[in-house]
Design a protein around this motif. Structure first.
Motif, PDB file in Angstrom:
ATOM      1  N   GLY A  24      65.712  24.370  60.915  1.00 45.96           N
ATOM      2  CA  GLY A  24      65.156  22.992  61.340  1.00 45.96           C
ATOM      3  C   GLY A  24      64.337  22.312  60.226  1.00 45.96           C
ATOM      4  O   GLY A  24      64.335  21.084  59.959  1.00 45.96           O
ATOM      5  N   ALA A  84      64.387  23.258  66.689  1.00 45.67           N
ATOM      6  CA  ALA A  84      64.735  24.475  66.033  1.00 45.67           C
ATOM      7  C   ALA A  84      64.059  25.841  67.042  1.00 45.67           C
ATOM      8  O   ALA A  84      64.593  26.362  67.310  1.00 45.67           O
ATOM      9  CB  ALA A  84      64.425  24.768  64.501  1.00 45.67           C
ATOM     10  N   THR A  95      65.301  30.248  62.289  1.00 49.84           N
ATOM     11  CA  THR A  95      65.776  29.144  62.909  1.00 49.84           C
ATOM     12  C   THR A  95      65.076  27.971  62.510  1.00 49.84           C
ATOM     13  O   THR A  95      65.315  26.841  62.484  1.00 49.84           O
ATOM     14  CB  THR A  95      65.544  29.412  64.483  1.00 49.84           C
ATOM     15  OG1 THR A  95      66.312  30.561  64.971  1.00 49.84           O
ATOM     16  CG2 THR A  95      66.155  28.331  65.228  1.00 49.84           C
TER      17      THR A  95
END
Length: 367
Positions: free
Chosen positions: A142, A267, A138
């Motif tokens: 980002g 994120a 994740t």
């Protein structure tokens, strides 16, 4: 070098830009920055004022029209729903203050949950291993958004729209390829599931009232984001790049690093929300999350963030999320047709934006 926040950003106790130590602003005199202002004048300068007024009005309204709204269990439900929005709305607000958008946030939450679930299940690993892998993946998403933005100079709308479409396809395609269906397999019997649920999806009892742990995560993010904005050099950088990239770069602000950091902050919140989604329901639908990005942006706008950047607050975004929670559950408690919820939210967004614009103009007049 520390850049002073542009005009319109939240001010410190003496009217100085947050985190700059109260020194004179470039182009302005020290006398102007040290002038004493009354409490009403200081409140008028706060970006979240319009959202707070709207939240109080909405709370009083539903208290009058819905008998069950003021019950402790009802307020707990409102807080829970608000927290699921607010966890994302707070970092989205910081990103918007920095002058950018992220249209991939809704599906990124789902991606985070899917990676955690499928990695744990397929590798027959402790669920915490999947949680850790999900965090790395994740954060990488980002970083990708921020890196592509700074290197290509394309608008964040285009960059994150592309990420949104890619993640939407990956979520569905990979889930069907690995699981054979659009839903992940249950991991509730795997080692580490109970402890992970305690961190991301447990319920606390406070004063006889059940409170979801997402509320704690939400409050922690509000405090952290507010501290960053008002008490750190990074907060000055965020306001500066949102107010004007060229001016910020001219005074030494690391524009690229600041924007990448903001996207990675979004994120991180998506990872927290994704883990809650997984450990609260055990399985995840690959198509979830589409459209939620607009709710996060709307909450930030209702909270006083400008679409043009350089203005807003984390507290305002949190209040905007709380307004969404009250509206969503208040309509149910008032026994109205829930089909009108989206219309109500749209009208509320327009009214809140107009109110915020009026308050900001009044603040500029009294400055």
């Amino acid at each position: 070098m520390t850049a002073a926040a542009p005009a319109g950003s939240p001010a410190g106790p003496s009217g100085s830009a947050p985190g700059d130590g109260g020194g004179p602003a470039p182009g302005g005199s020290a006398d102007e920055r040290l002038v004493h202002r009354s409490l009403p004048a200081r409140l008028m300068r706060r970006p979240e004022l319009g959202a707070v007024v709207g939240a109080v009005a909405l709370f009083v309204f539903f208290s009058l029209v819905a008998d069950s709204f003021l019950r402790a269990s009802s307020l707990s439900t409102v807080l829970y729903f608000s927290s699921t929005i607010g966890i994302m709305a707070v970092p989205v607000a910081l990103l918007m203050i920095g002058g950018e958008f992220d249209l991939s946030t809704g599906v990124m939450v789902t991606s985070s949950a899917l990676v955690s679930s499928m990695f744990s299940y397929q590798m027959t690993a402790n669920t915490w291993v999947g949680v850790g892998v999900s965090l790395l993946v994740t954060l990488a998403i980002g970083f990708f958004n921020g890196f592509m933005l700074t290197r290509t100079k394309l608008p964040s709308f285009i960059i994150t729209l592309g990420t949104f479409l890619m993640l939407t396809g990956l979520n569905l395609g990979m889930t069907k390829l690995i699981s054979g269906t659009v839903t992940t397999k249950s991991i509730s019997d795997m080692e580490g599931f109970d402890s992970a649920r305690a961190v991301f999806a447990s319920t606390l009892t406070l004063g006889g009232v059940d409170v979801q742990i997402t509320v704690v995560w939400w409050l922690a993010l509000i405090v952290l984001a507010t501290w960053i904005l008002l008490r750190t050099r990074a907060g000055n950088w965020i306001f500066a790049v949102g107010g004007g990239v060229d001016a910020a770069r001219a005074v030494g602000v690391p524009v690229g690093r600041t924007k990448i950091g903001l996207y990675m902050g979004v994120a991180l919140a998506a990872w927290i929300s994704g883990q809650h989604l997984l450990f609260n329901y055990d399985t995840v639908q690959s198509g979830e999350g589409v459209g939620n990005e607009l709710i996060y942006i709307a909450a930030a706008v209702i909270g006083g963030c400008l679409l043009t950047g350089g203005y807003g607050s984390a507290v305002g975004a949190a209040v905007g999320a709380f307004i969404f929670g009250m509206a969503n559950k208040g309509i149910v408690y008032a026994q109205w047709n829930p089909d009108w919820f989206k219309f109500f939210l749209g009208a509320m967004l327009l009214l809140a934006t107009l109110l915020n614009a009026w308050i900001r103009k009044r603040a500029e007049v009294t400055r």
